[in-house]
Write a protein that holds these residues in place. Structure first.
Motif, PDB file in Angstrom:
ATOM      1  N   THR A  68      -1.927  56.996  43.755  1.00 20.76           N
ATOM      2  CA  THR A  68      -2.176  55.751  43.578  1.00 20.76           C
ATOM      3  C   THR A  68      -1.063  54.842  42.823  1.00 20.76           C
ATOM      4  OG1 THR A  68      -3.284  55.589  41.431  1.00 20.76           O
ATOM      5  CG2 THR A  68      -4.543  56.243  43.383  1.00 20.76           C
ATOM      6  N   VAL A  69      -1.263  53.447  43.055  1.00 25.46           N
ATOM      7  CA  VAL A  69      -0.211  52.754  42.584  1.00 25.46           C
ATOM      8  C   VAL A  69      -1.182  51.330  42.381  1.00 25.46           C
ATOM      9  CG1 VAL A  69       0.803  51.797  44.810  1.00 25.46           C
ATOM     10  CG2 VAL A  69       2.054  51.544  42.801  1.00 25.46           C
ATOM     11  N   ARG A  70      -0.904  50.475  41.500  1.00 19.97           N
ATOM     12  CA  ARG A  70      -1.574  49.216  41.386  1.00 19.97           C
ATOM     13  C   ARG A  70      -0.702  48.185  42.235  1.00 19.97           C
ATOM     14  NH1 ARG A  70      -2.581  47.800  35.102  1.00 19.97           N
ATOM     15  NH2 ARG A  70      -1.394  45.904  35.961  1.00 19.97           N
ATOM     16  N   LYS A  71      -1.401  46.940  42.635  1.00 23.90           N
ATOM     17  CA  LYS A  71      -1.029  46.095  43.608  1.00 23.90           C
ATOM     18  C   LYS A  71       0.193  45.246  43.276  1.00 23.90           C
ATOM     19  CE  LYS A  71      -4.150  42.572  42.544  1.00 23.90           C
ATOM     20  NZ  LYS A  71      -5.077  41.426  43.072  1.00 23.90           N
ATOM     21  N   ASP A  72       0.245  45.185  41.792  1.00 23.63           N
ATOM     22  CA  ASP A  72       1.478  44.454  41.307  1.00 23.63           C
ATOM     23  C   ASP A  72       2.612  45.219  40.716  1.00 23.63           C
ATOM     24  OD1 ASP A  72       0.401  45.891  39.163  1.00 23.63           O
ATOM     25  OD2 ASP A  72      -0.128  44.209  37.897  1.00 23.63           O
ATOM     26  N   ARG A  73       2.794  46.296  41.387  1.00 21.03           N
ATOM     27  CA  ARG A  73       4.102  47.231  40.941  1.00 21.03           C
ATOM     28  C   ARG A  73       4.843  46.792  41.781  1.00 21.03           C
ATOM     29  NH1 ARG A  73       3.111  47.958  36.061  1.00 21.03           N
ATOM     30  NH2 ARG A  73       4.925  49.172  35.892  1.00 21.03           N
TER      31      ARG A  73
ATOM     32  N   THR B 211      -3.399  50.673  51.695  1.00 20.84           N
ATOM     33  CA  THR B 211      -2.617  51.489  51.518  1.00 20.84           C
ATOM     34  C   THR B 211      -1.384  51.016  51.652  1.00 20.84           C
ATOM     35  OG1 THR B 211      -2.528  52.387  53.834  1.00 20.84           O
ATOM     36  CG2 THR B 211      -3.841  53.737  52.134  1.00 20.84           C
ATOM     37  N   VAL B 212      -0.344  51.490  51.091  1.00 17.41           N
ATOM     38  CA  VAL B 212       1.320  51.070  51.197  1.00 17.41           C
ATOM     39  C   VAL B 212       2.058  52.276  51.649  1.00 17.41           C
ATOM     40  CG1 VAL B 212       1.931  51.509  48.996  1.00 17.41           C
ATOM     41  CG2 VAL B 212       3.036  49.867  50.499  1.00 17.41           C
ATOM     42  N   SER B 213       2.678  52.021  52.713  1.00 14.13           N
ATOM     43  CA  SER B 213       3.771  53.369  53.177  1.00 14.13           C
ATOM     44  C   SER B 213       4.978  53.110  53.145  1.00 14.13           C
ATOM     45  CB  SER B 213       3.352  53.296  54.861  1.00 14.13           C
ATOM     46  OG  SER B 213       3.705  52.295  55.615  1.00 14.13           O
ATOM     47  N   ILE B 214       5.907  53.986  52.954  1.00 12.59           N
ATOM     48  CA  ILE B 214       7.376  53.920  53.024  1.00 12.59           C
ATOM     49  C   ILE B 214       7.779  53.355  54.250  1.00 12.59           C
ATOM     50  CG2 ILE B 214       7.891  56.425  54.046  1.00 12.59           C
ATOM     51  CD1 ILE B 214       9.471  54.709  50.952  1.00 12.59           C
TER      52      ILE B 214
ATOM     53  N   ILE C 243       7.707  49.675  53.434  1.00 11.61           N
ATOM     54  CA  ILE C 243       8.722  49.292  52.465  1.00 11.61           C
ATOM     55  C   ILE C 243      10.129  49.067  53.105  1.00 11.61           C
ATOM     56  CG2 ILE C 243       9.644  50.018  50.229  1.00 11.61           C
ATOM     57  CD1 ILE C 243       6.962  51.238  49.383  1.00 11.61           C
ATOM     58  N   ARG C 244      10.502  49.940  53.720  1.00 11.18           N
ATOM     59  CA  ARG C 244      11.510  50.084  54.305  1.00 11.18           C
ATOM     60  C   ARG C 244      11.960  48.909  55.319  1.00 11.18           C
ATOM     61  NH1 ARG C 244      13.774  54.182  59.051  1.00 11.18           N
ATOM     62  NH2 ARG C 244      16.252  53.502  58.999  1.00 11.18           N
ATOM     63  N   HIS C 245      11.175  48.614  56.030  1.00 11.56           N
ATOM     64  CA  HIS C 245      11.245  47.538  57.060  1.00 11.56           C
ATOM     65  C   HIS C 245      11.068  46.068  56.319  1.00 11.56           C
ATOM     66  CE1 HIS C 245      10.602  50.753  60.056  1.00 11.56           C
ATOM     67  NE2 HIS C 245      11.165  49.788  61.009  1.00 11.56           N
ATOM     68  N   TRP C 246      10.102  45.962  55.453  1.00 11.21           N
ATOM     69  CA  TRP C 246       9.671  44.598  54.801  1.00 11.21           C
ATOM     70  C   TRP C 246       9.856  44.350  53.389  1.00 11.21           C
ATOM     71  CZ3 TRP C 246       6.040  46.522  58.699  1.00 11.21           C
ATOM     72  CH2 TRP C 246       6.440  46.272  60.034  1.00 11.21           C
ATOM     73  N   GLY C 247      10.132  45.343  52.688  1.00 12.40           N
ATOM     74  CA  GLY C 247      10.100  45.352  51.081  1.00 12.40           C
ATOM     75  C   GLY C 247      11.160  44.468  50.718  1.00 12.40           C
ATOM     76  N   HIS C 248      12.307  44.345  51.530  1.00  9.98           N
ATOM     77  CA  HIS C 248      13.558  43.525  50.878  1.00  9.98           C
ATOM     78  C   HIS C 248      13.181  42.158  50.314  1.00  9.98           C
ATOM     79  CE1 HIS C 248      16.205  46.663  52.052  1.00  9.98           C
ATOM     80  NE2 HIS C 248      15.664  46.620  53.170  1.00  9.98           N
ATOM     81  N   GLY C 249      13.487  41.981  49.140  1.00  9.49           N
ATOM     82  CA  GLY C 249      13.192  40.509  48.447  1.00  9.49           C
ATOM     83  C   GLY C 249      11.637  40.521  47.960  1.00  9.49           C
ATOM     84  N   LEU C 250      10.716  41.364  48.197  1.00 12.32           N
ATOM     85  CA  LEU C 250       9.455  41.274  47.538  1.00 12.32           C
ATOM     86  C   LEU C 250       9.579  41.327  46.139  1.00 12.32           C
ATOM     87  CD1 LEU C 250       7.208  42.666  50.436  1.00 12.32           C
ATOM     88  CD2 LEU C 250       7.730  40.367  50.008  1.00 12.32           C
ATOM     89  N   GLN C 251       8.879  40.917  45.160  1.00 10.72           N
ATOM     90  CA  GLN C 251       8.682  41.437  43.794  1.00 10.72           C
ATOM     91  C   GLN C 251       7.587  42.344  43.613  1.00 10.72           C
ATOM     92  OE1 GLN C 251      10.712  39.882  41.425  1.00 10.72           O
ATOM     93  NE2 GLN C 251      11.461  39.161  43.383  1.00 10.72           N
ATOM     94  N   SER C 252       6.655  42.559  44.489  1.00 12.81           N
ATOM     95  CA  SER C 252       5.558  43.580  44.592  1.00 12.81           C
ATOM     96  C   SER C 252       5.094  44.088  45.797  1.00 12.81           C
ATOM     97  CB  SER C 252       4.225  42.942  43.515  1.00 12.81           C
ATOM     98  OG  SER C 252       3.550  42.281  44.380  1.00 12.81           O
ATOM     99  N   ILE C 253       4.570  45.148  45.705  1.00 15.56           N
ATOM    100  CA  ILE C 253       3.981  45.739  46.961  1.00 15.56           C
ATOM    101  C   ILE C 253       2.938  44.976  47.475  1.00 15.56           C
ATOM    102  CG2 ILE C 253       4.921  48.119  46.188  1.00 15.56           C
ATOM    103  CD1 ILE C 253       1.865  48.720  45.858  1.00 15.56           C
ATOM    104  N   GLU C 254       2.109  43.977  46.909  1.00 17.02           N
ATOM    105  CA  GLU C 254       0.879  43.415  47.276  1.00 17.02           C
ATOM    106  C   GLU C 254       0.876  42.937  48.815  1.00 17.02           C
ATOM    107  OE1 GLU C 254      -2.610  40.490  45.666  1.00 17.02           O
ATOM    108  OE2 GLU C 254      -0.626  40.528  44.660  1.00 17.02           O
ATOM    109  N   PRO C 255       2.229  42.236  49.067  1.00 21.25           N
ATOM    110  CA  PRO C 255       2.037  41.673  50.490  1.00 21.25           C
ATOM    111  C   PRO C 255       2.082  42.968  51.748  1.00 21.25           C
ATOM    112  CG  PRO C 255       3.542  40.645  49.307  1.00 21.25           C
ATOM    113  CD  PRO C 255       3.297  41.730  48.393  1.00 21.25           C
TER     114      PRO C 255
END
Length: 368
Positions: A255-260, A289-292, A295-307
């Motif tokens: 698991t992971v918290r949404k603010d990580r 859930t959050v998938s790799i 993260i690969r496609h839309w994670g650039h520039g984000l501060q956390s995984i919440e979006p």
């Protein structure tokens, strides 16, 4: 074929076998089982006349065994005991060939038997070793091979594996069953362990107080135990398997918290060798859930995984029937179902491995 007809045995005035009637077909693996003192070992030893019966008849292929001289009878019936009983001053090869030499086999034939026997269990290199150089499991293997060396049609085994550690015991059970099927021997095997009986037997003979209570295949005995004692011995194997999701779910989920952060989340996936993490809020409530891939496609520039959190995984709740989850997993091809507590916190996941475990429990009562 071995037949007991109204066989009785007394020690003093105490009856040990009480009008035992049974038939052991050729080529079958038969397990005698029951509580201590039920007569199973006496029954076994009566077959090769280590114990002589008082009344009744035991016959092998229609011939009363009392017409055979004891030594000759025993030379044609293999015998394996818990204590192994290898001769410490003899090599493995010499131990295996004890009975063939008594039967006057020549050296070339004995050498061939040793190699053939050892090859069956992958121990060809041990021919010239002594028992003291072998492990307990290896010694018991040689004990089994010695019993088979003169190719007897019948082999008696009196709790041969009960003194071994569980892993070695399981390996030897598998080996003996394979040997029996390959060599087409009739094996009569005494056990106090119903797991062992169900694993090995073609036919189980359950005894109580000197009598045969039930003779049946493992499947038939599981379906229709003849008495409460038989049912008690079967134990977990006759219990209704659990049906709720919490009985099958995994609780050690990633698991992971949404603010990580994005990088932290990706690193956690890499260390855990997974491509998806379950996301919770600060109070442990499940969010998605959050998938790799995301993260690969839309994670650039984000501060956390919440979006990037998705609510794509199927969920169920503690107390729900596991069958619905299993049907979904088998039909959809998905890898897991998320299990939630009543307060929306994460309880665990049900996976396809859980389905396999359920099938094992429903068929055999065992999910090891």
């Amino acid at each position: 074929m071995i037949q007991f007809e109204n066989v009785c045995k007394y020690y003093g005035k105490t009856p040990i076998l009480k009008s035992v009637n049974l038939t052991i077909p050729d080529g079958q693996f038969v397990v005698l089982i029951g509580p201590s003192g039920c007569g199973k070992t006496t029954t076994l030893k009566a077959i090769n006349r280590l114990i002589d019966i008082d009344t009744g008849t035991i016959s092998i292929d229609g011939e009363d065994i009392r017409r055979r001289e004891k030594v000759d009878l025993r030379r044609h019936i293999g015998y394996v005991i818990q204590q192994i009983g290898l001769f410490p001053n003899m090599t493995v090869a010499q131990n295996i060939c004890v009975v063939p030499k008594l039967l006057k086999y020549d050296k070339a034939r004995c050498d061939g038997i040793v190699q053939d026997m050892l090859k069956l269990v992958g121990m060809e290199q041990y021919a010239e070793k002594y028992p003291s150089e072998l492990s307990g499991g290896q010694q018991q293997r040689i004990g089994v091979l010695r019993a088979l060396a003169a190719s007897p049609p019948i082999v008696l085994m009196d709790e041969p594996f009960s003194a071994l550690d569980p892993l070695t015991r399981e390996l030897l059970q598998d080996e003996v069953k394979n040997l029996q099927q390959k060599l087409k021997k009739t094996i009569v095997f005494v056990s106090h362990d119903m797991d062992e009986a169900l694993k090995l037997a073609d036919l189980i003979i359950f005894m109580e107080a000197g009598r045969v209570v039930q003779m049946a295949s493992p499947e038939e005995m599981l379906e229709n135990p003849a008495s409460e004692l038989v049912r008690d011995f079967l134990g977990k194997h006759t219990e209704a398997p659990p049906s709720k999701v919490e009985s099958f779910m995994r609780t050690n989920v990633r698991t992971v918290r949404k603010d990580r952060g994005i990088r932290e989340c990706a690193e956690r996936m890499a260390r855990s060798s997974v491509d998806t993490l379950l996301v919770t809020d600060e109070d442990g409530r499940y969010l998605g859930t959050v998938s790799i891939g995301d993260i690969r496609h839309w994670g650039h520039g984000l501060q956390s995984i919440e979006p990037l959190v998705r609510q794509a995984a199927r969920t169920t709740r503690v107390g729900d029937e596991a069958k619905d989850c299993f049907d979904f997993l088998l039909e959809s091809g998905e890898s897991y179902v998320v299990v939630l507590n009543d307060d929306e916190t994460l309880a665990g996941i049900v996976t396809k491995t859980s389905v396999a475990r359920s099938v094992a429990e429903s068929l055999w009562g065992d999910a090891k």
